[in-house]
Scaffold this motif. Sequence first.
Motif, PDB file in Angstrom:
ATOM      1  N   GLY A 129      56.039 -23.082 -34.843  1.00  0.00           N
ATOM      2  CA  GLY A 129      55.636 -21.977 -35.682  1.00  0.00           C
ATOM      3  C   GLY A 129      56.563 -20.774 -35.614  1.00  0.00           C
ATOM      4  N   ASP A 130      57.446 -20.744 -34.629  1.00  0.00           N
ATOM      5  CA  ASP A 130      58.393 -19.629 -34.515  1.00  0.00           C
ATOM      6  C   ASP A 130      59.394 -19.681 -35.664  1.00  0.00           C
ATOM      7  N   GLN A 131      59.744 -18.519 -36.177  1.00  0.00           N
ATOM      8  CA  GLN A 131      60.779 -18.445 -37.201  1.00  0.00           C
ATOM      9  C   GLN A 131      62.073 -18.063 -36.499  1.00  0.00           C
ATOM     10  N   VAL A 132      63.122 -18.867 -36.725  1.00  0.00           N
ATOM     11  CA  VAL A 132      64.372 -18.697 -35.989  1.00  0.00           C
ATOM     12  C   VAL A 132      65.560 -18.594 -36.940  1.00  0.00           C
ATOM     13  N   ILE A 133      66.670 -18.088 -36.398  1.00  0.00           N
ATOM     14  CA  ILE A 133      67.942 -18.064 -37.112  1.00  0.00           C
ATOM     15  C   ILE A 133      68.930 -18.877 -36.284  1.00  0.00           C
ATOM     16  N   THR A 134      69.657 -19.786 -36.944  1.00  0.00           N
ATOM     17  CA  THR A 134      70.657 -20.598 -36.254  1.00  0.00           C
ATOM     18  C   THR A 134      72.020 -19.940 -36.351  1.00  0.00           C
ATOM     19  N   GLN A 135      72.988 -20.463 -35.605  1.00  0.00           N
ATOM     20  CA  GLN A 135      74.347 -19.929 -35.645  1.00  0.00           C
ATOM     21  C   GLN A 135      74.954 -20.067 -37.033  1.00  0.00           C
ATOM     22  N   GLY A 136      74.522 -21.049 -37.791  1.00  0.00           N
ATOM     23  CA  GLY A 136      75.029 -21.249 -39.144  1.00  0.00           C
ATOM     24  C   GLY A 136      74.406 -20.311 -40.155  1.00  0.00           C
ATOM     25  N   GLY A 137      73.441 -19.493 -39.729  1.00  0.00           N
ATOM     26  CA  GLY A 137      72.811 -18.541 -40.625  1.00  0.00           C
ATOM     27  C   GLY A 137      71.562 -19.060 -41.306  1.00  0.00           C
ATOM     28  N   LEU A 138      71.100 -20.237 -40.944  1.00  0.00           N
ATOM     29  CA  LEU A 138      69.876 -20.775 -41.539  1.00  0.00           C
ATOM     30  C   LEU A 138      68.650 -20.104 -40.938  1.00  0.00           C
ATOM     31  N   VAL A 139      67.728 -19.716 -41.807  1.00  0.00           N
ATOM     32  CA  VAL A 139      66.440 -19.198 -41.354  1.00  0.00           C
ATOM     33  C   VAL A 139      65.468 -20.356 -41.479  1.00  0.00           C
ATOM     34  N   ALA A 140      64.818 -20.707 -40.384  1.00  0.00           N
ATOM     35  CA  ALA A 140      63.975 -21.897 -40.369  1.00  0.00           C
ATOM     36  C   ALA A 140      62.732 -21.644 -39.535  1.00  0.00           C
ATOM     37  N   LYS A 141      61.764 -22.540 -39.710  1.00  0.00           N
ATOM     38  CA  LYS A 141      60.518 -22.486 -38.947  1.00  0.00           C
ATOM     39  C   LYS A 141      60.465 -23.704 -38.034  1.00  0.00           C
ATOM     40  N   VAL A 142      60.183 -23.482 -36.765  1.00  0.00           N
ATOM     41  CA  VAL A 142      60.140 -24.570 -35.792  1.00  0.00           C
ATOM     42  C   VAL A 142      58.920 -25.435 -36.071  1.00  0.00           C
ATOM     43  N   VAL A 143      59.157 -26.738 -36.240  1.00  0.00           N
ATOM     44  CA  VAL A 143      58.081 -27.691 -36.501  1.00  0.00           C
ATOM     45  C   VAL A 143      57.728 -28.458 -35.230  1.00  0.00           C
ATOM     46  N   LYS A 144      58.765 -28.849 -34.469  1.00  0.00           N
ATOM     47  CA  LYS A 144      58.522 -29.635 -33.263  1.00  0.00           C
ATOM     48  C   LYS A 144      59.569 -29.275 -32.210  1.00  0.00           C
ATOM     49  N   VAL A 145      59.104 -29.037 -30.990  1.00  0.00           N
ATOM     50  CA  VAL A 145      60.001 -28.786 -29.866  1.00  0.00           C
ATOM     51  C   VAL A 145      59.951 -30.018 -28.987  1.00  0.00           C
ATOM     52  N   LYS A 146      61.104 -30.646 -28.798  1.00  0.00           N
ATOM     53  CA  LYS A 146      61.171 -31.847 -27.965  1.00  0.00           C
ATOM     54  C   LYS A 146      61.565 -31.433 -26.551  1.00  0.00           C
TER      55      LYS A 146
ATOM     56  N   ASP B 173      61.912 -33.315 -23.832  1.00  0.00           N
ATOM     57  CA  ASP B 173      62.788 -34.232 -23.108  1.00  0.00           C
ATOM     58  C   ASP B 173      64.227 -34.225 -23.610  1.00  0.00           C
ATOM     59  N   SER B 174      64.478 -33.629 -24.758  1.00  0.00           N
ATOM     60  CA  SER B 174      65.841 -33.597 -25.284  1.00  0.00           C
ATOM     61  C   SER B 174      66.275 -32.158 -25.542  1.00  0.00           C
ATOM     62  N   ASN B 175      67.442 -32.018 -26.061  1.00  0.00           N
ATOM     63  CA  ASN B 175      68.013 -30.707 -26.316  1.00  0.00           C
ATOM     64  C   ASN B 175      67.892 -30.347 -27.798  1.00  0.00           C
ATOM     65  N   GLU B 176      66.935 -30.955 -28.496  1.00  0.00           N
ATOM     66  CA  GLU B 176      66.801 -30.778 -29.931  1.00  0.00           C
ATOM     67  C   GLU B 176      65.489 -30.106 -30.302  1.00  0.00           C
ATOM     68  N   VAL B 177      65.510 -29.462 -31.468  1.00  0.00           N
ATOM     69  CA  VAL B 177      64.326 -28.861 -32.050  1.00  0.00           C
ATOM     70  C   VAL B 177      64.290 -29.291 -33.505  1.00  0.00           C
ATOM     71  N   GLU B 178      63.131 -29.640 -33.987  1.00  0.00           N
ATOM     72  CA  GLU B 178      62.997 -29.975 -35.404  1.00  0.00           C
ATOM     73  C   GLU B 178      62.518 -28.726 -36.134  1.00  0.00           C
ATOM     74  N   VAL B 179      63.272 -28.333 -37.174  1.00  0.00           N
ATOM     75  CA  VAL B 179      62.942 -27.133 -37.926  1.00  0.00           C
ATOM     76  C   VAL B 179      62.804 -27.468 -39.403  1.00  0.00           C
ATOM     77  N   GLU B 180      62.027 -26.642 -40.093  1.00  0.00           N
ATOM     78  CA  GLU B 180      61.837 -26.808 -41.529  1.00  0.00           C
ATOM     79  C   GLU B 180      62.573 -25.663 -42.226  1.00  0.00           C
ATOM     80  N   ILE B 181      63.564 -26.027 -43.069  1.00  0.00           N
ATOM     81  CA  ILE B 181      64.355 -25.004 -43.745  1.00  0.00           C
ATOM     82  C   ILE B 181      63.857 -24.730 -45.156  1.00  0.00           C
ATOM     83  N   ALA B 182      63.027 -25.623 -45.697  1.00  0.00           N
ATOM     84  CA  ALA B 182      62.377 -25.439 -46.995  1.00  0.00           C
ATOM     85  C   ALA B 182      61.141 -26.321 -46.988  1.00  0.00           C
ATOM     86  N   ASP B 183      60.285 -26.181 -47.992  1.00  0.00           N
ATOM     87  CA  ASP B 183      59.073 -27.000 -48.030  1.00  0.00           C
ATOM     88  C   ASP B 183      59.435 -28.482 -48.023  1.00  0.00           C
ATOM     89  N   GLY B 184      59.027 -29.171 -46.969  1.00  0.00           N
ATOM     90  CA  GLY B 184      59.255 -30.607 -46.858  1.00  0.00           C
ATOM     91  C   GLY B 184      60.655 -30.994 -46.407  1.00  0.00           C
TER      92      GLY B 184
END
Length: 93
Positions: A41-58, A60-71
Amino acid sequence: MRPADLILLLVIFAIMYFLLIRPQQKKLKEHQTMLAALRRGDQVITQGGLVAKVVKVKDDSNEVEVEIADGVKVRVIKSTITTVMNKTEPAKT
Protein backbone atom coordinates in the motif's frame (compact mmCIF):
# COMPACT_ATOMS: atom_id res chain seq x y z
CA MET A 1 58.59 12.25 9.21
CA ARG A 2 58.29 14.93 11.84
CA PRO A 3 55.65 14.70 14.62
CA ALA A 4 53.97 17.85 13.27
CA ASP A 5 53.52 16.19 9.88
CA LEU A 6 51.95 13.16 11.51
CA ILE A 7 49.54 15.32 13.51
CA LEU A 8 48.58 17.24 10.37
CA LEU A 9 47.92 13.98 8.52
CA LEU A 10 45.69 12.72 11.35
CA VAL A 11 43.75 16.00 11.42
CA ILE A 12 43.16 15.84 7.66
CA PHE A 13 41.95 12.23 7.95
CA ALA A 14 39.59 13.16 10.80
CA ILE A 15 38.11 16.02 8.77
CA MET A 16 37.60 13.73 5.76
CA TYR A 17 35.92 11.15 7.97
CA PHE A 18 33.44 13.57 9.51
CA LEU A 19 32.67 15.45 6.29
CA LEU A 20 32.51 12.59 3.77
CA ILE A 21 32.49 9.07 5.14
CA ARG A 22 30.23 9.42 8.18
CA PRO A 23 27.32 11.23 6.43
CA GLN A 24 27.38 8.69 3.60
CA GLN A 25 27.19 5.79 6.06
CA LYS A 26 24.30 7.49 7.88
CA LYS A 27 22.39 8.01 4.63
CA LEU A 28 22.92 4.37 3.62
CA LYS A 29 21.63 3.16 7.00
CA GLU A 30 18.51 5.36 6.71
CA HIS A 31 17.84 3.98 3.20
CA GLN A 32 18.17 0.39 4.43
CA THR A 33 15.78 1.13 7.31
CA MET A 34 13.28 2.65 4.87
CA LEU A 35 13.44 -0.43 2.64
CA ALA A 36 13.02 -2.79 5.59
CA ALA A 37 9.86 -0.90 6.61
CA LEU A 38 8.18 -1.16 3.18
CA ARG A 39 4.71 -2.64 3.28
CA ARG A 40 1.78 -3.20 0.99
CA GLY A 41 0.00 0.00 0.00
CA ASP A 42 2.98 2.35 0.27
CA GLN A 43 3.42 4.77 -2.60
CA VAL A 44 7.04 4.86 -3.73
CA ILE A 45 9.33 6.51 -6.27
CA THR A 46 11.98 4.42 -8.04
CA GLN A 47 15.37 5.58 -9.33
CA GLY A 48 13.88 5.61 -12.83
CA GLY A 49 11.28 8.15 -11.73
CA LEU A 50 8.30 5.79 -11.67
CA VAL A 51 5.63 6.52 -9.08
CA ALA A 52 4.12 3.22 -8.01
CA LYS A 53 2.10 1.53 -5.29
CA VAL A 54 3.56 -1.48 -3.49
CA VAL A 55 1.39 -4.55 -4.08
CA LYS A 56 3.57 -7.30 -2.61
CA VAL A 57 6.75 -7.31 -0.53
CA LYS A 58 8.73 -10.52 -0.88
CA ASP A 59 10.66 -11.12 2.34
CA ASP A 60 12.78 -13.96 1.00
CA SER A 61 14.04 -12.08 -2.05
CA ASN A 62 15.30 -8.64 -2.92
CA GLU A 63 12.22 -7.79 -5.01
CA VAL A 64 9.03 -5.83 -4.55
CA GLU A 65 5.98 -6.05 -6.77
CA VAL A 66 4.55 -2.62 -7.58
CA GLU A 67 1.59 -1.39 -9.57
CA ILE A 68 2.41 1.49 -11.92
CA ALA A 69 -1.09 1.73 -13.46
CA ASP A 70 -4.42 -0.04 -13.04
CA GLY A 71 -3.68 -3.72 -13.60
CA VAL A 72 -0.03 -3.14 -14.59
CA LYS A 73 2.25 -4.81 -12.05
CA VAL A 74 6.03 -4.99 -12.31
CA ARG A 75 8.76 -6.37 -10.11
CA VAL A 76 11.52 -4.00 -8.99
CA ILE A 77 14.64 -4.50 -6.95
CA LYS A 78 14.20 -3.04 -3.45
CA SER A 79 17.40 -1.01 -3.61
CA THR A 80 16.08 0.98 -6.62
CA ILE A 81 13.34 2.51 -4.48
CA THR A 82 14.51 5.98 -3.52
CA THR A 83 11.56 7.52 -1.67
CA VAL A 84 8.42 6.41 0.13
CA MET A 85 5.86 9.15 -0.52
CA ASN A 86 2.78 7.93 1.34
CA LYS A 87 3.23 5.53 4.20
CA THR A 88 0.29 3.26 5.02
CA GLU A 89 -0.64 2.40 8.56
CA PRO A 90 -0.41 -1.26 9.58
CA ALA A 91 -3.70 -3.11 9.55
CA LYS A 92 -5.36 -3.37 12.94
CA THR A 93 -6.30 -6.92 13.84
